[in-house]
Design a protein around this motif. Sequence first.
Motif, PDB file in Angstrom:
ATOM      1  N   LEU A   1       7.085  14.481   8.344  1.00 45.61           N
ATOM      2  CA  LEU A   1       6.809  13.065   8.627  1.00 45.61           C
ATOM      3  C   LEU A   1       5.379  12.867   9.117  1.00 45.61           C
ATOM      4  O   LEU A   1       4.662  11.973   8.650  1.00 45.61           O
ATOM      5  CB  LEU A   1       7.774  12.526   9.678  1.00 45.61           C
ATOM      6  N   THR A   2       4.932  13.716  10.053  1.00 47.25           N
ATOM      7  CA  THR A   2       3.588  13.499  10.586  1.00 47.25           C
ATOM      8  C   THR A   2       2.549  13.815   9.531  1.00 47.25           C
ATOM      9  O   THR A   2       1.560  13.080   9.381  1.00 47.25           O
ATOM     10  CB  THR A   2       3.348  14.367  11.831  1.00 47.25           C
ATOM     11  N   SER A   3       2.764  14.860   8.751  1.00 46.15           N
ATOM     12  CA  SER A   3       1.731  15.194   7.770  1.00 46.15           C
ATOM     13  C   SER A   3       1.653  14.145   6.679  1.00 46.15           C
ATOM     14  O   SER A   3       0.580  13.771   6.225  1.00 46.15           O
ATOM     15  CB  SER A   3       1.995  16.573   7.173  1.00 46.15           C
TER      16      SER A   3
ATOM     17  N   ALA B   1       0.041  10.859   7.961  1.00 49.23           N
ATOM     18  CA  ALA B   1      -1.411  10.832   8.071  1.00 49.23           C
ATOM     19  C   ALA B   1      -2.061  10.441   6.752  1.00 49.23           C
ATOM     20  O   ALA B   1      -3.206  10.012   6.713  1.00 49.23           O
ATOM     21  CB  ALA B   1      -1.914  12.207   8.499  1.00 49.23           C
ATOM     22  N   VAL B   2      -1.324  10.580   5.671  1.00 51.43           N
ATOM     23  CA  VAL B   2      -1.930  10.375   4.359  1.00 51.43           C
ATOM     24  C   VAL B   2      -1.507   9.049   3.735  1.00 51.43           C
ATOM     25  O   VAL B   2      -2.308   8.353   3.122  1.00 51.43           O
ATOM     26  CB  VAL B   2      -1.527  11.541   3.413  1.00 51.43           C
ATOM     27  N   LEU B   3      -0.213   8.679   3.896  1.00 54.31           N
ATOM     28  CA  LEU B   3       0.308   7.519   3.181  1.00 54.31           C
ATOM     29  C   LEU B   3       0.648   6.401   4.140  1.00 54.31           C
ATOM     30  O   LEU B   3       0.979   6.660   5.286  1.00 54.31           O
ATOM     31  CB  LEU B   3       1.587   7.917   2.420  1.00 54.31           C
ATOM     32  N   PRO B   4       0.603   5.136   3.685  1.00 53.61           N
ATOM     33  CA  PRO B   4       1.020   4.029   4.553  1.00 53.61           C
ATOM     34  C   PRO B   4       2.529   4.047   4.784  1.00 53.61           C
ATOM     35  O   PRO B   4       3.242   4.826   4.181  1.00 53.61           O
ATOM     36  CB  PRO B   4       0.603   2.787   3.760  1.00 53.61           C
ATOM     37  N   GLU B   5       2.972   3.161   5.633  1.00 56.04           N
ATOM     38  CA  GLU B   5       4.244   3.359   6.333  1.00 56.04           C
ATOM     39  C   GLU B   5       5.500   3.553   5.489  1.00 56.04           C
ATOM     40  O   GLU B   5       6.202   4.514   5.687  1.00 56.04           O
ATOM     41  CB  GLU B   5       4.446   2.256   7.357  1.00 56.04           C
ATOM     42  N   PRO B   6       5.902   2.683   4.581  1.00 54.45           N
ATOM     43  CA  PRO B   6       7.255   2.970   4.115  1.00 54.45           C
ATOM     44  C   PRO B   6       7.342   4.256   3.313  1.00 54.45           C
ATOM     45  O   PRO B   6       8.409   4.846   3.215  1.00 54.45           O
ATOM     46  CB  PRO B   6       7.617   1.773   3.239  1.00 54.45           C
TER      47      PRO B   6
ATOM     48  N   PRO C   1       6.063  -3.349   0.523  1.00 53.92           N
ATOM     49  CA  PRO C   1       6.905  -2.504  -0.340  1.00 53.92           C
ATOM     50  C   PRO C   1       8.365  -2.548   0.059  1.00 53.92           C
ATOM     51  O   PRO C   1       9.224  -2.533  -0.805  1.00 53.92           O
ATOM     52  CB  PRO C   1       6.308  -1.109  -0.149  1.00 53.92           C
ATOM     53  N   THR C   2       8.662  -2.625   1.351  1.00 55.97           N
ATOM     54  CA  THR C   2      10.069  -2.713   1.734  1.00 55.97           C
ATOM     55  C   THR C   2      10.693  -3.980   1.180  1.00 55.97           C
ATOM     56  O   THR C   2      11.810  -3.970   0.680  1.00 55.97           O
ATOM     57  CB  THR C   2      10.185  -2.726   3.274  1.00 55.97           C
ATOM     58  N   ALA C   3       9.944  -5.089   1.256  1.00 57.30           N
ATOM     59  CA  ALA C   3      10.475  -6.349   0.732  1.00 57.30           C
ATOM     60  C   ALA C   3      10.698  -6.242  -0.767  1.00 57.30           C
ATOM     61  O   ALA C   3      11.688  -6.746  -1.294  1.00 57.30           O
ATOM     62  CB  ALA C   3       9.519  -7.487   1.044  1.00 57.30           C
ATOM     63  N   PHE C   4       9.769  -5.535  -1.455  1.00 54.56           N
ATOM     64  CA  PHE C   4       9.974  -5.351  -2.890  1.00 54.56           C
ATOM     65  C   PHE C   4      11.234  -4.564  -3.167  1.00 54.56           C
ATOM     66  O   PHE C   4      11.987  -4.855  -4.084  1.00 54.56           O
ATOM     67  CB  PHE C   4       8.775  -4.625  -3.504  1.00 54.56           C
TER      68      PHE C   4
END
Lengths: 111, 357, 169
Positions: B21-23, B26-31, C4-7
């Motif tokens: 999760l942490t790695s 650090a690279v991708l946005p939240e969802p 994206p969650t809404a999508f």
Amino acid sequence: MPTAAPPIYPIALQHGLVLGAALFAIGMAGALTKRNAITVLMCVELMLNGVIVTFVSFARHAASTDLAGQVFSIFIMTVAAAEAAVGLAIVIAVHRVRNTVQVDEVQSMQG
Amino acid sequence: MGCPAEWFFCDPFGRLHALVLTSLGAVLPEPFPTIIVTVLAVAMATTIAAVIVLSETLAERKWVGNMQGRLGPNRVGPSGLLQPIADGIKLLLKEIIIPTQADRIPFLLAPLVTVVPALMVWSVIPWGPGLSVTDLNVGVLFILAMGALPTIGIIMAGWASGNKYAVLGGMRAAAQLISYEIPMVLLMMVPVLLAGTMSLQGIVEAQSRIWYVFLFPVGTLAALLFFIAGLAEINRSPFDLPEAESEIIAGFHIEYSGMAWALFYLAEYGNAFVVSAMTTILFFGGWQIPFLPIPPFLVFFLKCYLGFFVIVWVRGTVPRVRYDQMMRLAWKGALPIALILIGLTAVIVTVAPGLVG
Amino acid sequence: MVIPTAFLVAGGFYTFGLLAIIGALGVLLAHRVFHSALFLVMTLASVAAEFVILGADFLAMVEILVYVGAIMVLILFGIMLTPQQVHLPDIGSAGRSVAAALVAGAIFVITAAVVVTSEWPRSVVTPMDVPTTQIIGQQLFGPYVLPFEIASVLLLIAMIGAIVIARED
């Protein structure tokens, strides 16, 4: 659009209601048209499901969190179960006597 | 003392989860990290399910063989350990014969409708504290719903085979399944009432004071009856009339061969492990064990496999019950006792809430 | 970033809505009764998924458990116990089906038009993680206890009635 759909939850009230109306309409078309009694029963179940979707949609967008729509949906499911059971018992009994389940052949009391 | 969380081998998956999760975060946005981690968890759960089910096929044949005074499979690989792989390759390559008067699409869909719910249950099984693919608020109800779906698959299989005996076999199997579903639903409500939550992690954690099987008489009777109803739900001996009907009338899967039959077979062993896992979670404390520093997932796995051993033991020992005896047991035996147990549990929980912690 | 969650949520809603409508049309248009029943199973499962998206998780599980697991099994048993000798088309006269389609279509169009164009009060979208099971339980034993008891009696009556009607004597 008068109903605000905040960006977090994109399903507005209208979407759920239209889906419920669609299921109800399709079920109604089938219940009016089909000859097999069991198919008519299945279309009635479709109509009831359309109604349940409508109720749940309202419960989702309602002003209070007492989920009245969902509580009522449980009653709808209860009634649907009872009706399906008795309906199928009647169909089986009729089939045993008349050897048919077409609704337009069981009309000796008509007129 | 238990297994403290600081030791690595006590919670390796939790650390792996945090690391991934942490790695990723650090690279991708939240969802996206959550989605990727969930997909990986689902893949891992499915792989574990497949491996466990394959090992169960071998374990059952060896144990039943030993109970009957013979060795199980011992040719393929060292003492038969590669037998499941040989079985898998054979079934994959075997032709799926579809009879002429069969209904093609329901015939081919029926194994899927039976197997997919059996696999979906694995997503809510808690292997340790916080260690499940997802922890639904209505976990118990989800498992019941997934246990009700294979009935449709069995009816589809029986009807779509186009064989009168398969239809009869399918109807009898479905009647057995729905008869034992009701006591099972009621008995699953006993731990739910005692724990006050339907989430499986919650039920396991609520048994930290005492496992529910030791709450005599309610817990013990409920555990025993739940195990019996579970055996009937998965068509295992002594309730395996739907499968052993090959002796008298063909069962519902008589027309299936190759991978389609293999899916039914896998569904049965998967369900056997799930029934064992449910008994463990609901009555035997899940991943908990007092004092010993064993990692929770290992404790859970051993308990479930022990439950599976009991299932195989029952199969090798007890003769098959007749159809009317089985229905009588469900409706006149298990159901009234289950109702009484729920009533008793509700009374206990209302009158003496501190009794069960 | 919540878009994206809404999508995902919207995509799920439309997908399962489409599946539900396809299943409903399948109930109508299938040639054999057994296939109609299987399409209805598909519709009910899609509707259960819709309930999850609409935040009614307890109701979704109850729908699968009761509707798909019990009512559909009952209907499938009924279909298997009443075999049809001839594969007649399941519809009455062509005029009747056209009229029914018109009526149903009209009802759908009118309802949808009313729903889409009317001024709903500004909706307060309830949060998704309310404990639905607890709330439904409290409501059932609180304000709705009378319908609850009547529903129990109704189920008892239906059970006894079904046994008496379908019994061979």
